[in-house]
Design a protein around this motif. Structure first.
Motif, short mmCIF file in Angstrom:
data_model
loop_
_atom_site.label_atom_id
_atom_site.label_comp_id
_atom_site.label_asym_id
_atom_site.label_seq_id
_atom_site.Cartn_x
_atom_site.Cartn_y
_atom_site.Cartn_z
N HIS A 217 2.40 1.81 -3.53
CA HIS A 217 1.31 2.14 -4.24
C HIS A 217 1.25 3.67 -4.15
N GLN A 218 1.03 4.10 -3.05
CA GLN A 218 0.89 5.46 -2.66
C GLN A 218 2.18 6.35 -3.15
N ILE B 228 0.70 -1.29 -0.03
CA ILE B 228 -0.11 0.04 -0.02
C ILE B 228 0.92 1.04 -0.08
N LYS B 229 1.75 1.16 1.00
CA LYS B 229 2.74 2.47 0.79
C LYS B 229 3.47 2.45 -0.51
N ARG C 191 -1.58 5.44 -13.98
CA ARG C 191 -2.61 5.06 -12.91
C ARG C 191 -3.09 3.84 -12.95
N GLN D 207 2.09 6.71 -6.65
CA GLN D 207 1.03 7.69 -7.32
C GLN D 207 1.53 9.07 -7.27
N ASN D 208 2.29 9.24 -6.08
CA ASN D 208 2.76 10.72 -5.91
C ASN D 208 3.84 11.13 -7.03
#
Length: 313
Positions: A91-92, A88-89, A114, A95-96
């Protein structure tokens, strides 16, 4: 990402996704060791060996809390949770990065990037399901130790009790059993895994069993004092469980709390003072149906059936 090549990024992400949801997940799954004859019971480490060759109905019957506590190893559960959080980290973070790399570029390219990254989110969901399923199986084993204490409530005569100043002895024994049963797992599991275990035990096993005391075919009868004792018992259990878990667990007790509220009303018609039938106002969102409310009211031995039947619920 720095190449701005969607094909290159897609190849890397798909490789990572495949690695996570097949090779890595299968390795974690194998750490959960053996299965029973039905192939449904994958458990961590030594518990699998204790259960090996047994059927679902035999799994707990011949085991003791001490045996389970001594062989339990929470490493695999904790690894799955940590892996899911790291995905999850990642992926985030990516994304940034996309926001920076495609700044000023076409919206279409950013949306495609994305979409490629969504495979990582999918991998985190796969790991989350693996963890949840594993904890649900563990909860089923532990429920075997707690079931006799929950069933003991069927012997408690709520219609003849004369005091509600303190919790019933049956509830005190249940809380003590919960404490002893869960302690080894609180020490071995991460806080997140332990919270999930507690929530599953309550939501899928204990709460439905306690609901059947009032809504089941062999429901208990309650006097006014008995209703207050049930409410006090429930508050004691809710308080104990809330002290164990870091995540909120009171939502698992919502239906039971509302059943207790109905039982402890001064008169049946007081239900309307708690915004029954008007969900837009008040601070209670009812999770009971009209039929369940009426059935709960019929458990009060001091309320006339015609008064309950006349209510327009």
């Amino acid at each position: 990402l720095v190449t701005s090549s969607l094909n290159a990024m897609g190849d890397v992400i798909m490789y990572a996704h495949t690695l996570l949801v097949t090779t890595y997940k299968d390795a974690l799954h194998s750490m959960l060791a053996a299965s029973d004859r039905s192939g449904e019971m994958q458990m961590s480490g030594g518990i699998a060996n204790l259960l090996a060759g047994t059927t679902m109905g035999e799994q707990v019957k011949n085991l003791s809390r001490r045996q389970v506590a001594e062989v339990f190893d929470g490493t695999c559960y904790n690894n799955i949770e940590a892996s899911r959080e790291n995905v999850i980290k990642l992926h985030q973070a990516l994304q940034n990065e996309i926001k920076l790399i495609y700044r000023g570029a076409g919206k279409r390219e950013e949306e495609k990037a994305r979409e490629v990254l969504s495979e990582l989110a999918s991998a985190s969901h796969v790991l989350e399901k693996e963890l949840t399923d594993s904890i649900c199986r563990l909860a089923s084993v532990l429920q075997g130790f707690l079931a006799p204490h929950v069933k003991a409530f069927e012997t408690l005569e709520y219609e003849t009790v004369t005091s509600s100043y303190s919790e019933s002895g049956v509830m005190m024994e249940l809380i003590a059993a919960l404490d002893v049963t869960l302690l080894p797992f609180k020490e071995a599991l991460s806080q997140g895994c332990f919270d999930t275990l507690v929530k599953v035990l309550i939501a899928e096993h204990m709460a439905p069993a306690l609901e059947r005391l009032i809504l089941g075919k062999k429901a208990s009868a309650f006097s006014g004092i008995g209703a207050m004792l049930f409410d006090k018992d429930l508050r004691a259990l809710t308080g104990f469980i809330s002290g164990l878990a870091h995540r909120p667990v009171r939502d698992s007790f919502t239906r039971l709390s509302q059943i207790a509220l109905v039982l402890t009303l001064g008169e049946p018609q007081e239900i309307f003072e708690y915004n029954w039938g008007d969900s837009a106002s008040g601070n209670i969102s009812w999770h009971l149906t009209a039929d369940e409310v009426r059935r709960t009211m019929t458990r009060r031995n001091d309320w006339a059936a015609d008064r309950i039947k006349s209510l327009r619920l």
